[in-house]
Write an enzyme that holds these catalytic residues in place. Sequence first.
Site, PDB file in Angstrom:
ATOM      1  N   GLY A  42       0.807  -1.222   0.000  1.00 37.87           N
ATOM      2  CA  GLY A  42       0.000   0.000   0.000  1.00 37.87           C
ATOM      3  C   GLY A  42       0.834   1.263   0.000  1.00 37.87           C
ATOM      4  N   ASN A  43       0.131   2.381  -0.033  1.00 39.83           N
ATOM      5  CA  ASN A  43       0.788   3.691  -0.075  1.00 39.83           C
ATOM      6  C   ASN A  43      -0.251   4.792   0.066  1.00 39.83           C
ATOM      7  OD1 ASN A  43      -0.164   3.789  -3.007  1.00 39.83           O
ATOM      8  ND2 ASN A  43       1.313   2.115  -3.023  1.00 39.83           N
ATOM      9  N   SER A  63       9.013   3.449  -2.583  1.00 38.62           N
ATOM     10  CA  SER A  63       8.673   2.065  -2.902  1.00 38.62           C
ATOM     11  C   SER A  63       9.489   1.085  -2.051  1.00 38.62           C
ATOM     12  CB  SER A  63       8.961   1.793  -4.382  1.00 38.62           C
ATOM     13  OG  SER A  63       8.508   0.494  -4.733  1.00 38.62           O
ATOM     14  N   GLY A  64       8.766   0.065  -1.530  1.00 40.76           N
ATOM     15  CA  GLY A  64       9.462  -1.053  -0.888  1.00 40.76           C
ATOM     16  C   GLY A  64      10.076  -0.754   0.459  1.00 40.76           C
ATOM     17  N   SER A  92       6.751   5.222  -4.915  1.00 41.27           N
ATOM     18  CA  SER A  92       5.877   4.050  -4.946  1.00 41.27           C
ATOM     19  C   SER A  92       5.616   3.567  -6.367  1.00 41.27           C
ATOM     20  CB  SER A  92       4.530   4.400  -4.299  1.00 41.27           C
ATOM     21  OG  SER A  92       3.569   3.393  -4.583  1.00 41.27           O
ATOM     22  N   SER A  93       5.430   2.254  -6.511  1.00 35.98           N
ATOM     23  CA  SER A  93       5.134   1.676  -7.836  1.00 35.98           C
ATOM     24  C   SER A  93       3.740   2.088  -8.312  1.00 35.98           C
ATOM     25  CB  SER A  93       5.215   0.155  -7.746  1.00 35.98           C
ATOM     26  OG  SER A  93       4.417  -0.305  -6.660  1.00 35.98           O
ATOM     27  N   ASP A  94       2.942   2.679  -7.436  1.00 34.58           N
ATOM     28  CA  ASP A  94       1.604   3.143  -7.826  1.00 34.58           C
ATOM     29  C   ASP A  94       1.563   4.646  -8.113  1.00 34.58           C
ATOM     30  OD1 ASP A  94       0.607   0.774  -5.487  1.00 34.58           O
ATOM     31  OD2 ASP A  94      -0.007   0.680  -7.587  1.00 34.58           O
ATOM     32  N   HIS A 151      -3.929   3.678  -1.103  1.00 34.25           N
ATOM     33  CA  HIS A 151      -4.069   2.350  -1.691  1.00 34.25           C
ATOM     34  C   HIS A 151      -3.608   1.342  -0.636  1.00 34.25           C
ATOM     35  CE1 HIS A 151      -3.679  -1.193  -4.080  1.00 34.25           C
ATOM     36  NE2 HIS A 151      -2.373  -1.183  -4.089  1.00 34.25           N
ATOM     37  N   HIS A 156      -3.841  -3.134   0.675  1.00 33.45           N
ATOM     38  CA  HIS A 156      -4.131  -4.526   0.324  1.00 33.45           C
ATOM     39  C   HIS A 156      -4.936  -5.156   1.455  1.00 33.45           C
ATOM     40  CE1 HIS A 156      -0.752  -5.138  -2.852  1.00 33.45           C
ATOM     41  NE2 HIS A 156      -1.314  -3.956  -2.934  1.00 33.45           N
ATOM     42  N   HIS A 170      -6.703  -6.704  -7.906  1.00 33.98           N
ATOM     43  CA  HIS A 170      -5.629  -5.973  -7.215  1.00 33.98           C
ATOM     44  C   HIS A 170      -6.064  -5.564  -5.810  1.00 33.98           C
ATOM     45  CE1 HIS A 170      -2.408  -2.544  -7.456  1.00 33.98           C
ATOM     46  NE2 HIS A 170      -2.331  -3.244  -6.359  1.00 33.98           N
ATOM     47  N   TYR A 219     -28.931   0.465  -5.927  1.00 27.29           N
ATOM     48  CA  TYR A 219     -28.567  -0.624  -6.826  1.00 27.29           C
ATOM     49  C   TYR A 219     -27.249  -0.265  -7.487  1.00 27.29           C
ATOM     50  CZ  TYR A 219     -32.774  -3.205  -6.005  1.00 27.29           C
ATOM     51  OH  TYR A 219     -33.748  -3.935  -5.392  1.00 27.29           O
TER      52      TYR A 219
HETATM   53  O1  LIG Z   1       0.360  -3.653  -5.105  1.00 24.28           O
HETATM   54  C1  LIG Z   1       1.263  -2.876  -5.310  1.00 24.28           C
HETATM   55  C2  LIG Z   1       1.973  -2.872  -6.618  1.00 24.28           C
HETATM   56  O2  LIG Z   1       1.021  -2.320  -7.540  1.00 24.28           O
HETATM   57  C3  LIG Z   1       1.589  -1.839  -4.270  1.00 24.28           C
HETATM   58  O3  LIG Z   1       0.407  -1.390  -3.718  1.00 24.28           O
HETATM   59  C4  LIG Z   1       2.289  -2.314  -3.036  1.00 24.28           C
HETATM   60  O4  LIG Z   1       2.973  -3.484  -3.192  1.00 24.28           O
HETATM   61  C5  LIG Z   1       3.196  -1.210  -2.522  1.00 24.28           C
HETATM   62  O5  LIG Z   1       4.200  -0.954  -3.486  1.00 24.28           O
HETATM   63  P1  LIG Z   1       5.161   0.305  -3.205  1.00 24.28           P
HETATM   64  O6  LIG Z   1       6.016  -0.071  -2.013  1.00 24.28           O
HETATM   65  O7  LIG Z   1       4.303   1.495  -2.891  1.00 24.28           O
HETATM   66  O8  LIG Z   1       5.936   0.454  -4.497  1.00 24.28           O
END
Ligand SMILES: O=C(CO)[C@@H](O)[C@@H](O)COP(=O)(O)O
Length: 232
Positions: A27-28, A44-45, A73-75, A94, A96, A170, A228
């Site tokens: 997430g991020n 990221s990471g 971040s990758s997002d 974002h 998970h 996702h 709905y």
């Molecule tokens: O699911 C993903 C890759 O799209 C990201 O939300 C998650 O792994 C976090 O990645 P980052 O560390 O923000 O690059």
Amino acid sequence: MYKTLREEAYEANMQLPKLGLVLFTFGNVSAVDRDKAVFAIKPSGVPYESLRAQDIVIMDYDAQVVEGTLRPSSDTKTHALLYKTWDDIGGITHTHSTYAVAWAQAGRDIPIFGTTHADHTHQDIPCAPVLTDDMIRGDYEHETGNQILDCFKDKTLSHHEVEMVLLQNHGPFTWGQDAAKSVYNAAVLEEIARMAYLTLQINADTAVLKDTLRMKHFERKHGKDAYYGQGC
Ligand SMILES: O=C(CO)[C@@H](O)[C@@H](O)COP(=O)(O)O
């Protein structure tokens, strides 16, 4: 420069593990400065327990680094596209989180079954389908932003009324007036997702669940299509 913006994004990111919405580096969260046309996003990471405010990366709306030494971040492209397109949002989250990801992996909108959901939106929570090959505008990995925008391009589903979406296969993205509100919406979404899943374990018939006396009252108050799924 951007100290306050970095601190806003840092504090919002640190809420994710505290609320149980992420593990490890998942997430991020980002926060935008509309006057400077930049946003601050988690690198990221980087595990949350070692994250510092000075690690937060400053980006422009074209997802180019303005200030920062770590990889954003990758997002980031998704956050950038939403800030560029929706000029009235101040923060994006974002995660998970488990139940929201389960609905996203099942490719299903989260149906509205009661008051807790209705207190936040009168709509089913949409699950934005993976874009088809002829809909992909850039490279596939970075089409997430367009997956969200395609879901909300139909005016019957407003990104003001619904400040949350599931990305099929996702997970959830949420937004709000600032980063803290986008995190709040992420926590609400996870709870709505959990309640809806448990409701269906007790009674698997969505149509019956939507046809209860309370939902009929809700329909009278907000209109037939109020709850709905508008889906996308
Ligand atoms: O699911 C993903 C890759 O799209 C990201 O939300 C998650 O792994 C976090 O990645 P980052 O560390 O923000 O690059």
